[in-house]
Design a protein around this motif. Structure first.
Motif, PDB file in Angstrom:
ATOM      1  N   UNK A  57       0.837  -1.198   0.000  1.00  0.00           N
ATOM      2  CA  UNK A  57       0.000   0.000   0.000  1.00  0.00           C
ATOM      3  C   UNK A  57       0.876   1.255   0.000  1.00  0.00           C
ATOM      4  N   UNK A  62       2.526   1.764  -3.355  1.00  0.00           N
ATOM      5  CA  UNK A  62       1.564   2.201  -4.370  1.00  0.00           C
ATOM      6  C   UNK A  62       1.287   3.683  -4.243  1.00  0.00           C
ATOM      7  N   UNK A  63       1.241   4.157  -3.021  1.00  0.00           N
ATOM      8  CA  UNK A  63       0.858   5.552  -2.812  1.00  0.00           C
ATOM      9  C   UNK A  63       2.050   6.501  -2.905  1.00  0.00           C
ATOM     10  N   UNK A  64       3.275   5.978  -2.688  1.00  0.00           N
ATOM     11  CA  UNK A  64       4.404   6.881  -2.528  1.00  0.00           C
ATOM     12  C   UNK A  64       4.648   7.843  -3.698  1.00  0.00           C
ATOM     13  N   UNK A  65       4.730   7.356  -4.941  1.00  0.00           N
ATOM     14  CA  UNK A  65       4.993   8.304  -6.028  1.00  0.00           C
ATOM     15  C   UNK A  65       3.939   9.404  -6.113  1.00  0.00           C
ATOM     16  N   UNK A  66       2.714   9.066  -5.724  1.00  0.00           N
ATOM     17  CA  UNK A  66       1.665  10.085  -5.771  1.00  0.00           C
ATOM     18  C   UNK A  66       1.879  11.101  -4.660  1.00  0.00           C
ATOM     19  N   UNK A  98       4.772  11.838  -3.536  1.00  0.00           N
ATOM     20  CA  UNK A  98       5.924  12.610  -3.980  1.00  0.00           C
ATOM     21  C   UNK A  98       5.514  13.704  -4.957  1.00  0.00           C
ATOM     22  N   UNK A  99       4.577  13.344  -5.805  1.00  0.00           N
ATOM     23  CA  UNK A  99       4.059  14.312  -6.767  1.00  0.00           C
ATOM     24  C   UNK A  99       3.505  15.528  -6.019  1.00  0.00           C
ATOM     25  N   UNK A 112       6.374  17.772  -4.407  1.00  0.00           N
ATOM     26  CA  UNK A 112       7.022  18.706  -5.327  1.00  0.00           C
ATOM     27  C   UNK A 112       6.031  19.771  -5.808  1.00  0.00           C
ATOM     28  N   UNK A 116       4.852  19.485 -12.050  1.00  0.00           N
ATOM     29  CA  UNK A 116       4.259  18.562 -11.073  1.00  0.00           C
ATOM     30  C   UNK A 116       2.836  18.947 -10.709  1.00  0.00           C
ATOM     31  N   UNK A 130       0.913  17.503 -13.548  1.00  0.00           N
ATOM     32  CA  UNK A 130       0.715  16.052 -13.491  1.00  0.00           C
ATOM     33  C   UNK A 130      -0.286  15.700 -12.398  1.00  0.00           C
ATOM     34  N   UNK A 186      -4.181  13.685 -12.869  1.00  0.00           N
ATOM     35  CA  UNK A 186      -4.663  12.398 -12.355  1.00  0.00           C
ATOM     36  C   UNK A 186      -5.759  12.544 -11.304  1.00  0.00           C
ATOM     37  N   UNK A 199      -8.534   9.698 -10.104  1.00  0.00           N
ATOM     38  CA  UNK A 199      -8.554   9.171  -8.743  1.00  0.00           C
ATOM     39  C   UNK A 199      -9.911   9.432  -8.098  1.00  0.00           C
TER      40      UNK A 199
END
Lengths: 276, 317, 439
Positions: A18, A21-25, A27-28, A31, A244, A247, A251, A255
């Motif tokens: 979990x 899965x969530x981390x890059x989002x 991070x987005x 930034x 960022x 991006x 999404x 979501x």
């Protein structure tokens, strides 16, 4: 039934899954809510900053970013393709699964063969030349048309209809004097709805994320959302917060849909995967 | 996933109808099946058959940027077979595919097995592993590209704790593959796990109960019951990944800022990127078309190999 | 079930019809259609890092004065050969996508010239009269073999070195630009000073990467080798025969072998961030690079940078043209805009604002240009540095596929730096890749 309760290891593994899965989002968002200097700072910032609103307003106000147009275009493209693929596939699937006609096996085999061909990659050259000669480059038509063809959809709906619609039901309706199309509408459609949902979600995602063909055939003036991010990235390569924030914006709608319909999407995916 | 394509016999209607209606009904029964499949096949002719045939046609010509076109027969194919750049792209594509798919399948299987247990927040957890799928591919590639930046990326920063020197993820071949495989896996592992989970739930529980009575450990149950029973699902998942993996384009392209060169020396240029570069950056349409046919061949081989591998896994036990 | 049949059928038919209708007019939101009323928008497409063509102020000024014609600049990407030009070629051949006015770097002019069908003839819009404004070579490069005028000159390169004063100070080197220039009469001296620098300063490198300095040396050497680089005047590839290429390549190799580079390729975002963070102390700076440096460095960089002369002689790297694609729906207005953006007054103010050296002869002679100083670069007398030598600059001949070959060669030069090309194989690969790119 002790077999079905999770061990500590399982719990940890799920937790990690979990988080990953969530981390890059996450991070987005970090930034997107900071400044350009923070984005290239060492050590990197780990927590969100306070500039999210400001950065999002900057993207939306940036004429060159074409962000809203990109989102709208992607939505239009994905919706049209999804609706048509689902209808075309459901009709063909019904025919293949429940009706008798000459040459059926040959035609079905043909569908299976086309599934293995990545047409949009393989056919880029002639498709592009076709779009140029029709003067359709730069228009959404050029993105939509090649994707209306979806062998996977026909195959999926054939398999699904076979399982979901008993022949007896079709025959009984026939005996009642119902015409073929009516049987499709009254008997088949209600039964294959979950299959349609899976196909619909799959197709929508595929179109939303389609990149190579739009990159070739569209221009940055009239982009899909993926092209909008790409040109944002090329035009403002050092303006990280702008990119960022863009991006993140791209999404958020997906979501939101996912959170609202999560149960149905997960359920539909699982049911579709088993029945097909 | 049954592949049987046999038609089921349709009985003729028993009841008598008035003549006009009967005629209409006969037309309906005879013609309607074709009408229903016709949209697909019409589209297939326009956007399937036509591009395939013309890809073949284009591949026999040599196009030049200056605007000349010359018949070259199989010249493009011959040139491709000795083109180091093309083989570089093939190696990259297959390399990244293997690097992405093998861990992805294993992780997805174990994740599915974990998801198959009973616990609270089940739906929420299933949804969160599906989350990567509903993000858009370019957006995610942008984020990962930042995470893998040489001078300020989080990945290099964390590696520096362990004394690892800053890696230039876009310049070195294997690191670039790893970075791209990570993006692909992040996106698809959860999805495949959900598909596997669906397959697992169709496995009758009494099989496990019987095995438990026989004293089989959980691990043994997984390998001897779950895996073989999952074979049809696995074939589906693997074929899907094969087609997706061998036509990989978005992640590596975004990783190099929208450029299809795939690194200064094509360290991570895939075949799909090679095709776009030849066709739409160097405008050698014939060469691109020939490469497209070879890509198709590659996919067929890949699909066949994977099909055979999966069929063997737990197949004969 | 029976009751709903008819309604259901109707609904299904309607749905199908609607889908087809929507699909068939899916092009509804197509690209900016010209409107018959209201102001005409002229899209000017440019490339290059930082302030690129330096059009910001000039466009604001025009738009305030011309309500009926509005200019909109679309800066597409920093990179010309790798991104902008291939995309532009695709748009020019397909007939959609290109702006009303497009910038073309010198490397693309050979190909542009070979395709008269891509361009509107500016003579039809009275721009033949501009001939006297430009040096003969700049003018003639914008005319096709069959006499069509398609391009007007914007800037020229010139040559200098940008350096970080604060880093020089840290290394105990002189910071005054004349003294700095005196440090390196030759390129070997430049390397030696670099070694001294790196012995003192640990967290910055001497040069940005291999590429900007490779280009500087290449164009300097080209002047000594018949003013050609990759192609001879007959358009034959001479990469392996031209001593200029080999000399520049050897220098780039020394630079990276001695570990003097930050391994950054110009016009990438890491490079831009490197300028801002002071990752390197020097880079090759044609006039148009000044705006890229100042814009990427931002306010914080003001006064930290300065401009010195390059080792060896002068040279002319870069410079661009503006053209009006045939596909423009407003060729007349586009020609007016191209005319305006290349006027002496406009080019002069671009130079004083950002640094791009005018190709317009009248602008070059403008006292304001000759005496211009650049505030960002510590009030460097850029007029003296660039304008004085502008008149004597020799044009370098570039072949039809120069941009394609340049891109391939740069990748090898850069590849040596980032470690993806082995030093001992680099030259052979450079030649091979160039042959391939030349098709």
């Amino acid at each position: 039934m002790t077999n079905w309760s999770p061990t500590v290891f399982t719990r940890v593994m799920l937790g990690v899954a979990v988080l990953l899965s969530a981390f890059p989002l996450y991070w987005m968002l970090v930034i997107a809510s900071r400044t350009n200097a923070d984005a290239v700072a060492v050590p990197p910032p780990f927590l969100p900053g306070g500039n999210l609103g400001e950065n999002i307003v900057a993207v939306l106000n940036n004429e060159d970013a074409k962000f809203l147009l990109g989102l709208t275009n992607s939505f239009v493209v994905a919706s049209i393709v999804t609706v048509s693929v689902v209808i075309i596939s459901t009709l063909a699937g019904f025919s293949f699964a429940n009706l008798a006609f000459k040459g059926k096996n040959v035609l079905l085999l043909l569908v299976l063969l086309t599934m293995a061909v990545p047409l949009q990659q393989m056919g880029v050259v002639p498709l592009y030349r076709l779009m140029v000669s029709m003067e359709w480059t730069g228009t959404l038509k050029a993105v939509i048309l090649p994707y209306l063809l979806n062998g996977f959809g026909v195959f999926l709906m054939t398999q699904y209809t076979r399982q979901a619609v008993p022949m007896e039901l079709v025959e009984a309706a026939r005996v009642d004097g119902a015409a073929t199309l009516r049987i499709w509408w009254n008997v088949v459609l209600p039964a294959v709805r979950p299959g349609m949902a899976v196909l619909g979600i799959n197709t929508f995602m595929l179109m939303w994320n389609d990149f190579m063909w739009p990159l070739i055939v569209l221009t940055p003036d009239n982009p899909t959302v993926q092209i909008a991010i790409t040109s944002l990235n090329a035009r403002f390569s050092t303006n990280y917060t702008l990119i960022f924030a863009g991006t993140a914006l791209s999404i958020i709608p997906l979501i939101a849909v996912f959170v609202v319909f999560g149960r149905q999407i997960v359920g539909g995916l699982m049911e579709g995967a088993v029945k097909a | 996933m049954s592949l049987d394509t046999l038609p089921r016999t349709a009985r003729t209607p028993r009841r008598d109808h008035p003549p006009g209606r009967r005629w209409r009904s006969r037309v309906d029964v005879k013609a309607m099946p074709y009408v229903l499949v016709s949209p697909y096949f019409l589209l297939f002719a326009a956007f399937g058959l036509f591009p395939l045939a013309f890809t073949l046609y284009y591949s026999l010509y040599d196009y030049d940027l200056a605007g000349t076109t010359e018949w070259t027969g199989l010249g493009n194919y011959a040139a491709l077979l000795v083109d180091e750049d093309f083989w570089n792209a093939v190696v990259n594509t297959v390399g990244m595919f293997v690097l992405a798919t093998v861990p992805q399948m294993l992780l997805a299987l174990f994740l599915a097995n974990a998801l198959n247990k009973r616990f609270r927040l089940r739906l929420a957890i299933r949804m969160s592993v599906l989350l990567p799928l509903v993000t858009s591919v370019v957006a995610v590639a942008v984020v990962f590209t930042q995470l893998f930046a040489r001078d300020w990326g989080l990945v290099n920063y964390i590696l520096s704790w362990f004394g690892v020197d800053a890696t230039n993820w876009r310049a070195e071949r294997i690191p670039s593959w790893l970075a791209i495989a990570t993006m692909v896996d992040w996106r698809w592992t959860g999805y495949n796990a959900i598909i596997f989970l669906a397959g697992m739930q169709t496995i009758p529980r009494d099989l496990y109960e019987a095995a438990a009575i026989d004293g089989a450990s959980r691990r043994r149950q997984f390998w001897q019951i779950t895996l073989p029973m999952l074979r049809p699902t696995m074939i589906f998942v693997v074929l899907n990944s094969t087609i997706g993996g061998l036509t990989l384009f978005s992640e590596p392209t975004t990783f190099y800022n929208g450029n299809v060169d795939g690194g200064s020396q094509g360290q991570f240029q895939t075949v799909a990127m090679f095709i776009v570069k030849q066709g739409f950056r160097e405008f050698d349409y014939g060469y691109a078309a020939a490469a497209a046919w070879l890509l198709f061949l590659l996919i067929l081989i890949g699909a066949l190999v994977n099909f055979l591998v999966v069929r063997r896994i737990g197949g004969t036990k | 079930m029976l009751i709903s049949k008819r309604r259901g059928m109707a609904a299904a038919t309607a749905l199908a019809a609607a889908t087809l209708a929507v699909a068939s007019c899916g092009s509804g939101s197509g690209s900016s259609e010209p409107t018959s009323s209201g102001p005409v928008t002229i899209r000017v497409q440019t490339f290059g890092g930082g302030s690129n063509f330096g059009y910001k102020n000039a466009i604001t000024k025009w738009n305030a004065e011309h309500k009926d014609i509005q200019i909109k600049e679309e800066h597409l990407t920093d990179q010309f050969e790798q991104q902008y030009w291939p995309q532009m070629i695709q748009w020019l051949t397909s007939g959609t996508g290109a702006g009303d006015v497009v910038g073309i770097d010198e490397g693309g002019m050979g190909l542009a010239k070979a395709h008269p069908e891509w361009w509107a003839d500016l003579k039809e819009h009275g721009l033949e009269s501009r001939k006297a404004d430009f040096p003969a070579w700049k003018w003639e490069n914008g005319v096709t073999a069959d006499g069509k005028l398609f391009g007007l000159g914007t800037d020229i390169g010139g040559m200098s070195l940008c350096y970080r004063k604060d880093l020089f100070e840290k290394a105990g080197l002189p910071t005054d630009r004349d003294e700095v220039g005196a440090l390196w009469p030759t390129w070997d001296d430049f390397l030696k000073v670099g070694q001294q620098f790196q012995a003192k300063v640990k967290d910055s490198k001497w040069a940005d990467g291999t590429n900007t300095l490779y280009q500087v040396v290449l164009y300097q050497e080209a002047a000594k080798n018949g003013n050609v680089t990759y192609f001879d005047q007959q358009n034959n590839l001479i990469v392996d025969k031209n001593a200029a290429v080999r000399t520049a390549f050897d220098f780039a190799q020394k630079l990276t072998e001695q570990g003097l580079t930050a391994k950054l390729r110009n016009f990438t975002d890491e490079w831009a961030a490197g300028i801002q963070k002071g990752s390197f102390a020097t880079l090759g700076c044609p006039s148009w690079m000044l705006g890229a440096v100042s814009d990427n460095a931002g306010e914080d960089g003001k006064g930290k940078w300065d401009v010195a002369s390059v080792p060896g002689g002068g040279g002319n790297w870069g410079g661009s043209w503006l053209a009006v694609p045939k596909q423009s729906k407003h060729p007349k207005e586009a020609a007016m805009v191209a005319d305006y953006l290349t006027q002496a007054q406009t080019e002069a103010s671009i130079f004083t604002d950002f640094g791009n050296m005018p190709s317009n002869v009248k602008a070059q002679q403008d006292p304001a240009v000759q005496s211009a100083k650049n505030e960002f670069f510590n009030d460097a007398p850029i007029g003296e540095i660039f304008a004085k030598s502008a008149a004597s600059l020799q044009p370098v001949f570039l072949g039809v596929k120069h941009a394609q070959v340049k891109s391939a060669i740069e990748s090898v030069v850069q590849g040596m730096d980032d470690g993806s090309v082995a030093y001992d194989k680099a030259w052979q690969q450079l030649v091979d890749d160039a042959v391939k790119a030349a098709g």
